[in-house]
Design a protein around this motif. Sequence first.
Motif, PDB file in Angstrom:
ATOM      1  N   THR A  18       0.539  -1.536   0.379  1.00 46.13           N
ATOM      2  CA  THR A  18       0.155  -0.137   0.071  1.00 46.13           C
ATOM      3  C   THR A  18       1.247   1.264   0.030  1.00 46.13           C
ATOM      4  O   THR A  18       0.920   2.358  -0.454  1.00 46.13           O
ATOM      5  N   SER A  19       1.687   1.369   0.595  1.00 41.84           N
ATOM      6  CA  SER A  19       2.891   2.672   0.817  1.00 41.84           C
ATOM      7  C   SER A  19       3.693   2.946  -0.178  1.00 41.84           C
ATOM      8  O   SER A  19       3.662   4.066  -0.919  1.00 41.84           O
ATOM      9  N   LYS A  20       4.238   1.616  -1.275  1.00 45.39           N
ATOM     10  CA  LYS A  20       4.431   1.596  -2.569  1.00 45.39           C
ATOM     11  C   LYS A  20       3.527   2.434  -3.428  1.00 45.39           C
ATOM     12  O   LYS A  20       3.905   3.292  -4.086  1.00 45.39           O
ATOM     13  N   TRP A  21       2.057   1.305  -4.154  1.00 46.92           N
ATOM     14  CA  TRP A  21       1.269   1.758  -4.670  1.00 46.92           C
ATOM     15  C   TRP A  21       1.015   3.670  -3.763  1.00 46.92           C
ATOM     16  O   TRP A  21       0.106   4.802  -4.540  1.00 46.92           O
ATOM     17  N   GLY A  22       0.910   4.153  -2.744  1.00 52.97           N
ATOM     18  CA  GLY A  22       0.677   5.530  -2.882  1.00 52.97           C
ATOM     19  C   GLY A  22       1.453   6.440  -2.825  1.00 52.97           C
ATOM     20  O   GLY A  22       1.116   7.593  -3.315  1.00 52.97           O
ATOM     21  N   LEU A  23       2.982   6.160  -2.407  1.00 52.03           N
ATOM     22  CA  LEU A  23       4.049   6.866  -2.866  1.00 52.03           C
ATOM     23  C   LEU A  23       4.145   7.155  -4.222  1.00 52.03           C
ATOM     24  O   LEU A  23       4.716   7.870  -5.254  1.00 52.03           O
ATOM     25  N   HIS A  24       3.938   5.894  -5.165  1.00 52.52           N
ATOM     26  CA  HIS A  24       3.769   5.680  -6.932  1.00 52.52           C
ATOM     27  C   HIS A  24       2.423   7.407  -6.952  1.00 52.52           C
ATOM     28  O   HIS A  24       2.631   8.236  -8.400  1.00 52.52           O
ATOM     29  N   THR A  25       1.328   7.422  -6.594  1.00 54.33           N
ATOM     30  CA  THR A  25       0.463   8.152  -6.808  1.00 54.33           C
ATOM     31  C   THR A  25       1.008   9.948  -6.066  1.00 54.33           C
ATOM     32  O   THR A  25       0.724  10.611  -7.374  1.00 54.33           O
ATOM     33  N   VAL A  26       1.576  10.112  -5.225  1.00 55.01           N
ATOM     34  CA  VAL A  26       2.411  11.445  -4.916  1.00 55.01           C
ATOM     35  C   VAL A  26       3.139  11.490  -5.858  1.00 55.01           C
ATOM     36  O   VAL A  26       3.641  12.143  -6.499  1.00 55.01           O
ATOM     37  N   ALA A  27       4.190   9.933  -6.068  1.00 55.66           N
ATOM     38  CA  ALA A  27       5.963  10.521  -7.611  1.00 55.66           C
ATOM     39  C   ALA A  27       4.824  10.592  -8.647  1.00 55.66           C
ATOM     40  O   ALA A  27       5.525  12.154  -9.453  1.00 55.66           O
ATOM     41  N   GLY A  28       3.492  10.324  -8.853  1.00 58.37           N
ATOM     42  CA  GLY A  28       2.698  11.077 -10.448  1.00 58.37           C
ATOM     43  C   GLY A  28       2.470  12.376 -10.906  1.00 58.37           C
ATOM     44  O   GLY A  28       2.402  12.913 -11.347  1.00 58.37           O
ATOM     45  N   THR A  29       2.257  12.477  -8.836  1.00 58.20           N
ATOM     46  CA  THR A  29       1.340  14.519  -9.077  1.00 58.20           C
ATOM     47  C   THR A  29       2.813  14.920  -9.006  1.00 58.20           C
ATOM     48  O   THR A  29       2.748  15.786  -9.895  1.00 58.20           O
ATOM     49  N   LEU A  30       3.262  14.685  -8.280  1.00 60.36           N
ATOM     50  CA  LEU A  30       4.637  15.444  -8.813  1.00 60.36           C
ATOM     51  C   LEU A  30       5.463  15.807 -10.027  1.00 60.36           C
ATOM     52  O   LEU A  30       6.398  16.641 -10.375  1.00 60.36           O
ATOM     53  N   SER A  31       5.525  14.891  -9.891  1.00 61.18           N
ATOM     54  CA  SER A  31       6.330  15.098 -12.066  1.00 61.18           C
ATOM     55  C   SER A  31       5.488  15.969 -13.040  1.00 61.18           C
ATOM     56  O   SER A  31       5.764  16.030 -13.762  1.00 61.18           O
ATOM     57  N   PHE A  32       3.942  15.541 -12.671  1.00 59.13           N
ATOM     58  CA  PHE A  32       2.645  17.024 -13.106  1.00 59.13           C
ATOM     59  C   PHE A  32       3.311  17.814 -12.970  1.00 59.13           C
ATOM     60  O   PHE A  32       3.593  19.050 -13.915  1.00 59.13           O
ATOM     61  N   ILE A  33       3.364  18.369 -11.083  1.00 56.84           N
ATOM     62  CA  ILE A  33       3.828  19.818 -10.917  1.00 56.84           C
ATOM     63  C   ILE A  33       5.439  20.066 -12.121  1.00 56.84           C
ATOM     64  O   ILE A  33       5.134  21.238 -11.958  1.00 56.84           O
ATOM     65  N   ASN A  34       6.443  19.029 -11.284  1.00 60.82           N
ATOM     66  CA  ASN A  34       7.623  20.133 -12.477  1.00 60.82           C
ATOM     67  C   ASN A  34       7.285  19.686 -13.128  1.00 60.82           C
ATOM     68  O   ASN A  34       8.344  21.079 -14.235  1.00 60.82           O
ATOM     69  N   ASP A  35       7.298  18.549 -14.005  1.00 63.85           N
ATOM     70  CA  ASP A  35       7.566  19.269 -15.597  1.00 63.85           C
ATOM     71  C   ASP A  35       6.217  19.739 -16.506  1.00 63.85           C
ATOM     72  O   ASP A  35       6.505  20.310 -17.357  1.00 63.85           O
ATOM     73  N   GLU A  36       4.802  19.128 -16.376  1.00 64.72           N
ATOM     74  CA  GLU A  36       4.248  19.888 -16.792  1.00 64.72           C
ATOM     75  C   GLU A  36       3.442  21.056 -16.318  1.00 64.72           C
ATOM     76  O   GLU A  36       3.306  22.542 -17.565  1.00 64.72           O
ATOM     77  N   ALA A  37       3.327  21.497 -15.248  1.00 66.45           N
ATOM     78  CA  ALA A  37       2.813  22.788 -14.839  1.00 66.45           C
ATOM     79  C   ALA A  37       4.705  23.725 -14.923  1.00 66.45           C
ATOM     80  O   ALA A  37       4.332  24.845 -14.535  1.00 66.45           O
ATOM     81  N   SER A  38       5.642  23.469 -14.724  1.00 65.74           N
ATOM     82  CA  SER A  38       6.650  24.064 -14.389  1.00 65.74           C
ATOM     83  C   SER A  38       6.834  24.549 -13.407  1.00 65.74           C
ATOM     84  O   SER A  38       7.557  25.665 -13.169  1.00 65.74           O
ATOM     85  N   SER A  39       6.762  23.899 -11.797  1.00 68.52           N
ATOM     86  CA  SER A  39       6.343  24.440 -11.056  1.00 68.52           C
ATOM     87  C   SER A  39       6.979  23.196 -10.021  1.00 68.52           C
ATOM     88  O   SER A  39       7.439  22.822 -10.288  1.00 68.52           O
ATOM     89  N   VAL A  40       7.327  24.493  -8.661  1.00 69.84           N
ATOM     90  CA  VAL A  40       8.152  23.237  -7.769  1.00 69.84           C
ATOM     91  C   VAL A  40       7.113  23.703  -6.183  1.00 69.84           C
ATOM     92  O   VAL A  40       6.364  24.800  -6.303  1.00 69.84           O
ATOM     93  N   HIS A  41       7.283  22.631  -5.711  1.00 72.52           N
ATOM     94  CA  HIS A  41       6.065  22.054  -4.550  1.00 72.52           C
ATOM     95  C   HIS A  41       6.902  22.769  -3.792  1.00 72.52           C
ATOM     96  O   HIS A  41       6.013  23.885  -2.641  1.00 72.52           O
TER      97      HIS A  41
END
Length: 790
Positions: free
Chosen positions: A115-138
């Motif tokens: 479950t932890s891997k599954w959740g981290l995989h989801t957060v990693a996908g969201t951060l990838s979107f913020i960094n790559d697609e939105a050109s932003s830093v959380h």
Amino acid sequence: MDFLKSAVASAISKGPSFPYTFGDRVTIDQSIWTLYNGTRKDDGSDCSIFTFDITASRSRLPLARNAVRKMRTLRHPGVLRVHDTVETDTYIYVATERVTPLEWSARRKSLSAETSKWGLHTVAGTLSFINDEASSVHGNVRLTSVYTSQSGEWRLGGFEILSSMKEDDAIIYSMGSITPDSGKYTPPEVGKSGWDVIKRHPLSATDSYGFALLAFEVFNGCLISSDSIGQTKNIPPCMHQSYKRLLNTNPKARLSVSHFREQGRRSSGFFDTPLIKLSEGMESLGLKSDGEREEFLSELDEVANDFPEEYFSAKVLPELLKSVEFGGGGPKVFASVMEIGGKLSDEEYNLKLTPVIVRLFANPDRAIRVCLLDHLPSMIEHLPQKIVNDKIFPQMVTGFADLAPLVREQTVKAVLTIITKLSDRTVNGELLKHLAKTSNDEQPGIRTNTTICLGKIARSLGVNQTRQKVLIAAFCRSLRDPFVHARNAALLALAATYDLFNEDDCATKVLPALCPLLIDKEKLVRDQASKTFDIYIQRIRKHASTLPDTALTSSATTAANGAMPRIGTPQNDTGWAGWAISSFTNKLATASGEMQAKPPNAKANGGELRPSSVPPTTKTHKPVVSNSVSQLHKQAFTGSAAPVLARTTTDRFFSEAQDEDDELDLAWGDAGEDSFFDAPLQPEAAIEPKPLVPVSKFDDGGEPDFEGWLKAQAEAKAKPPLPKGLSKPSGLTNGRQNAKRSTTTGQVGSGSGAKKLANTAIPASKVTPKVIDTKPKEPSGEDDWGDAWD
């Protein structure tokens, strides 16, 4: 708590309308927000409300406003979903989907490794979107910035300093250091040179460092400390190398989150897990082929324990229901639906599953119907009685008459499951009608299951005569079924329901039907028939022991007999023939005078007997002579008395008893051994099946008729004599009609030798042969002499 609620309520009343109601407060750490559970006023749906007190934290007001703006503009499945926002001079309210802090689950260590891997995989996908697609830093990635939704999915929040690198005056440069506990989570280069340094490094370097700290807190269940950074405690070994590269002190050599995610997705990588694959293929379940769908469901069963229950109910279940109802998922998908549905509360079950189940019962697909009937035991506890009786059962009854035997059989079996949810009117009306049809089904298995079903639901039927009629008719019919297991099932059902029938039905209907099975060809049936027979016999005997000895009262018995019981009566004679002897001795107990047989022409009213040539005389009274019982018995059974034509009350009694015996003989067969009653008390010639024409008979009063005798002799001389044994009966004269004569041998008078004696008899439906008595009789006087001239 109450003070905060009142303060919030008063603030809302003074500001713009907010269509949400506040609930309990939820504790969160390292945040500028206060979290409440809430509900929407319109439909009562759950939500979460983030509140910011402007007057208490005015210095952090830009952070709150930046978070609201970013949450409303960013659209991604992994981002916290916003419903509505309200801002006034004193507060900011943000209504989002119902979430709980991930910190709660991490500290309880309730998260499995998968479950932890599954959740981290989801957060990693969201951060990838913020960094790559939105050109932003959380810039604020930590455990307290992640929440779990009602579906169990991880949502990323904490957007207080999220900034686009395309903006020159981004808030992260000026206010990144005032976030709670920013010193523990800032990268080393930022701690040395400030947030402006991130302009000279890769855009993803800051969030990569924060994601590594998040992974450590998730796997260890606690917030990270400065001395634990870089440790790999409790982190899966397959992730160690990539995890260390996320914490590289050189920002330019630091592994980006998107690259970390790609490494994990490689074959045999740390993100190459069935859980992650299933979550990604869930939305396209309806588009999969049959083979792909079966493979997907088999993998789903394997990881059912790793998925959060909330994810199954909120995410997996709706997709599976769509596949069953519209995507051709079939019974296999529905089996997974039932497995997930068993973990739901009654409220969730009725909200998510009950409407679909009702629609599926209306589906004509036989495979779906059989699957529904198979899983009905697991569904019935959650279904309301009104839904079952009014919506499901009317659709279910179509299975009783379906062409497929499997559907009919499963429908009969399902009756046991839903019987408790049906009304009495439905059970005693429509249900019994359909079971009556299946009890005559061409398939022996369906007939057998119907009998079993009736036996088990017998106590649920109405307590009235209808229940007894239905059960006895059904079980007795099954006792004659050619299928051995159907007969055995009927015996078992009768044994289980013996207390539902009254004693009269047990004795007159059930026991006669059980008797043939005692000699059944199958030993299985014989043994069970014997057991069932004993159960009913014991009940009948117990009931019989409570009955009185006789239904007549003591006064009625005395009046009927005319005297107190004498010898040979049932009160003091327990012999098998005691009743027969006492039946006439009681009748004669009060009689007096001489016994005299009636001649054939005797009057029914007991008038005086006299010859036709003798004028009437005055009646003389003879003295009363008492006869002993032995003499009465002897005279009654010798059969030497003259035939009596007029039937007295005693004659009719014995004649009717003989008729009943004849009927019993026809039913049970003639034993042909007992000859105790061969000599009738009255001649059978007295029984007339049809009314005859009145016969004018000569009344000689017991005296010889000379004129008739002389005329008979003259006629006998006019005809040639016939050989012995072929003589024809001669007719009677002097106004008497010709009648049949029967010849017999006997002793007449004393020392007169053997003669052929003709006895007059009236035509009858049945002639009882006389017993030839060769024993010499005592000489008699006038009676024998008169008989010779009859």
